[in-house]
Design a protein around this motif. Structure first.
Motif, short mmCIF file in Angstrom:
data_model
loop_
_atom_site.label_atom_id
_atom_site.label_comp_id
_atom_site.label_asym_id
_atom_site.label_seq_id
_atom_site.Cartn_x
_atom_site.Cartn_y
_atom_site.Cartn_z
N LEU A 2 0.83 -1.19 0.00
CA LEU A 2 0.00 0.00 0.00
C LEU A 2 0.87 1.25 0.00
O LEU A 2 1.96 1.27 0.59
CB LEU A 2 -0.92 0.00 1.22
CG LEU A 2 -1.90 -1.17 1.30
CD1 LEU A 2 -2.66 -1.12 2.61
CD2 LEU A 2 -2.85 -1.15 0.13
N PHE A 3 0.37 2.30 -0.66
CA PHE A 3 1.11 3.54 -0.79
C PHE A 3 0.28 4.70 -0.25
O PHE A 3 -0.94 4.65 -0.26
CB PHE A 3 1.45 3.79 -2.27
CG PHE A 3 2.24 2.68 -2.87
CD1 PHE A 3 3.62 2.64 -2.73
CD2 PHE A 3 1.62 1.67 -3.58
CE1 PHE A 3 4.36 1.61 -3.28
CE2 PHE A 3 2.35 0.63 -4.13
CZ PHE A 3 3.72 0.60 -3.99
N ASP A 43 -3.25 1.09 -3.93
CA ASP A 43 -2.62 -0.19 -4.27
C ASP A 43 -1.56 -0.01 -5.36
O ASP A 43 -1.34 1.10 -5.87
CB ASP A 43 -3.66 -1.22 -4.67
CG ASP A 43 -4.44 -0.84 -5.92
OD1 ASP A 43 -4.14 0.19 -6.54
OD2 ASP A 43 -5.36 -1.59 -6.28
N LEU A 44 -0.92 -1.10 -5.73
CA LEU A 44 0.17 -1.06 -6.71
C LEU A 44 -0.33 -0.61 -8.09
O LEU A 44 0.37 0.11 -8.80
CB LEU A 44 0.84 -2.43 -6.80
CG LEU A 44 2.11 -2.53 -7.64
CD1 LEU A 44 3.18 -1.59 -7.08
CD2 LEU A 44 2.63 -3.96 -7.64
N ILE A 133 7.30 1.10 -17.22
CA ILE A 133 7.22 1.38 -15.79
C ILE A 133 7.73 0.22 -14.94
O ILE A 133 7.80 0.33 -13.72
CB ILE A 133 5.77 1.73 -15.36
CG1 ILE A 133 4.81 0.60 -15.65
CG2 ILE A 133 5.32 3.03 -15.99
CD1 ILE A 133 3.43 0.80 -15.06
N GLY A 134 8.12 -0.86 -15.56
CA GLY A 134 8.53 -2.06 -14.84
C GLY A 134 9.70 -1.86 -13.90
O GLY A 134 9.65 -2.24 -12.73
N ASP A 135 10.78 -1.26 -14.39
CA ASP A 135 11.97 -1.07 -13.56
C ASP A 135 11.70 -0.15 -12.38
O ASP A 135 12.14 -0.42 -11.26
CB ASP A 135 13.12 -0.52 -14.40
CG ASP A 135 13.66 -1.53 -15.40
OD1 ASP A 135 13.45 -2.75 -15.19
OD2 ASP A 135 14.27 -1.11 -16.40
N LEU A 136 10.96 0.93 -12.62
CA LEU A 136 10.65 1.85 -11.53
C LEU A 136 9.73 1.21 -10.49
O LEU A 136 9.90 1.42 -9.29
CB LEU A 136 10.02 3.13 -12.07
CG LEU A 136 10.95 4.06 -12.84
CD1 LEU A 136 10.18 5.20 -13.48
CD2 LEU A 136 12.02 4.60 -11.91
N LEU A 137 8.76 0.42 -10.96
CA LEU A 137 7.88 -0.28 -10.02
C LEU A 137 8.67 -1.29 -9.17
O LEU A 137 8.46 -1.38 -7.96
CB LEU A 137 6.76 -1.00 -10.75
CG LEU A 137 5.49 -0.21 -11.03
CD1 LEU A 137 4.50 -1.06 -11.80
CD2 LEU A 137 4.87 0.32 -9.78
#
Length: 145
Positions: A2-3, A43-44, A133-137
């Protein structure tokens, strides 16, 4: 995972998280909060959408247009692929933001490799913005930023 609203606003590259949360509602951005321990959390998938918003803003696209463009993204597929990324089942995640809304149901708005982006662009010739956005996520999940 969670963010907080501050983390979501940071991912969208905006300085004021309160203003951004108002803009999320105003422009109907697909970023949804949930109450957890008396505060709003995200959420993510919502975090991933906020990263896409940040990238679109880098292209000079207004938040009202971001809402229009993001309404074309298959959020269920994005949610599924962010979960796979979190579980390390996939290595990359690229969101394809279509610039037109007349594509059929077969338009993949999330892919897992640049080869898929190249193949789809060569075969279908659509007009879309690829946003990796994969690497940053992954870095955010690991707590690197």
């Amino acid at each position: 995972m969670l963010f907080t609203s501050k983390e979501v606003a940071c991912a969208a590259c905006v300085p004021d998280h309160l203003q951004f949360m108002q803009d999320v509602r105003r422009y109907r951005l697909p970023i949804e909060s949930r109450r957890h321990n008396g505060r709003n959390t995200y959420d993510l998938t919502s975090f991933a959408v906020s990263m896409v918003v940040g990238e679109l803003r880098e292209y000079g696209i207004s938040l009202s247009n971001c809402g229009r463009l993001l309404s074309r993204i298959d959020l269920d597929d994005l949610s599924h692929k962010t979960a796979k990324l979190h579980l390390d089942e996939i290595e990359e995640l690229i969101v394809l933001v279509p610039q037109r809304d007349d594509y059929d149901e077969e338009f993949p708005t999330t892919v897992t490799s640049w080869d898929e982006v190249k193949h789809f662009g060569a075969v279908e010739h659509p007009n879309f913005i690829p946003i990796p956005i994969g690497d940053l996520l992954k870095a955010k999940i690991k707590g690197e930023w």
